[in-house]
Design an enzyme around this catalytic site. Structure first.
Site, mmCIF file in Angstrom:
data_model
loop_
_atom_site.group_PDB
_atom_site.id
_atom_site.type_symbol
_atom_site.label_atom_id
_atom_site.label_comp_id
_atom_site.label_asym_id
_atom_site.label_seq_id
_atom_site.Cartn_x
_atom_site.Cartn_y
_atom_site.Cartn_z
ATOM 1 N N CYS A 32 0.864 -1.174 0.000
ATOM 2 C CA CYS A 32 0.000 0.000 0.000
ATOM 3 C C CYS A 32 0.905 1.230 0.000
ATOM 4 O O CYS A 32 1.830 1.322 0.823
ATOM 5 C CB CYS A 32 -0.899 0.002 1.233
ATOM 6 N N ASP B 271 -0.291 -5.857 0.280
ATOM 7 C CA ASP B 271 -1.540 -6.147 -0.407
ATOM 8 C C ASP B 271 -1.346 -7.440 -1.184
ATOM 9 O O ASP B 271 -0.260 -7.678 -1.716
ATOM 10 C CB ASP B 271 -1.920 -5.025 -1.375
ATOM 11 N N GLU C 188 9.248 -14.920 -21.582
ATOM 12 C CA GLU C 188 9.934 -16.007 -20.881
ATOM 13 C C GLU C 188 9.435 -15.995 -19.439
ATOM 14 O O GLU C 188 9.451 -14.955 -18.777
ATOM 15 C CB GLU C 188 11.459 -15.796 -20.965
#
Length: 153
Positions: free
Chosen positions: A51, A58, A74
């Site tokens: 955050c 988060d 890749e």
């Protein structure tokens, strides 16, 4: 060693360090060896960022679907790129769309969509969706299959 479409890869098969930021992360690509349209799906069920206001972690379940053009991403480089968000402070919307836009710019796919299914903070889950264009016809693209957040049900 013979030259192949994989010869230019620098991260795959060797020791790597997690980039400190998404900007530092190096995405790698290889030529798409197929000449038919098809869908590629990457699922990152343990994506994390920070955050930007509190520094609290988060968590999200990311689903990235794309129909390649000339290039494939890749997967180890994608994993390192996504992992670099662990130290990155941004709102859910910014993280989700930034990932998609960087992939579109780098790969130039025929089509790409991302679903960011974020776990609740402050009691509100935030889901973020974006796609680069209309869904192409003639390619099987399954539903992302991530149910909406229901709490304890």
């Amino acid at each position: 060693m013979d030259e192949t479409i994989y010869s230019g890869l620098k991260q795959l098969g060797g020791a790597t360090v997690m980039p400190q930021s998404p900007e530092e992360a190096v995405l790698e690509r290889v030529r798409n060896p197929q000449d038919v349209p098809y869908c590629v799906r990457f699922t990152a069920p343990e994506f994390t960022s920070l955050c930007p206001m509190t520094g609290q972690p988060d968590f999200a379940h990311l689903m990235i679907d794309y129909v390649p053009g000339d290039w494939l991403v890749e997967s180890k480089s994608l994993k390192l790129f996504l992992g670099a968000f662990r130290n990155h402070g941004a709102f859910h919307e910014d993280c989700t769309i930034s990932i998609a836009r960087r992939l579109v710019e780098f790969l130039e796919p025929r089509w790409l969509r991302i679903g960011g299914y974020w776990y609740p903070r402050g009691g509100i889950p935030i889901d973020v969706f974006w796609q680069s264009a209309e869904m192409p016809s003639g390619v099987w693209i399954p539903d992302q299959g991530v149910p909406p957040y229901r709490g304890r049900g």
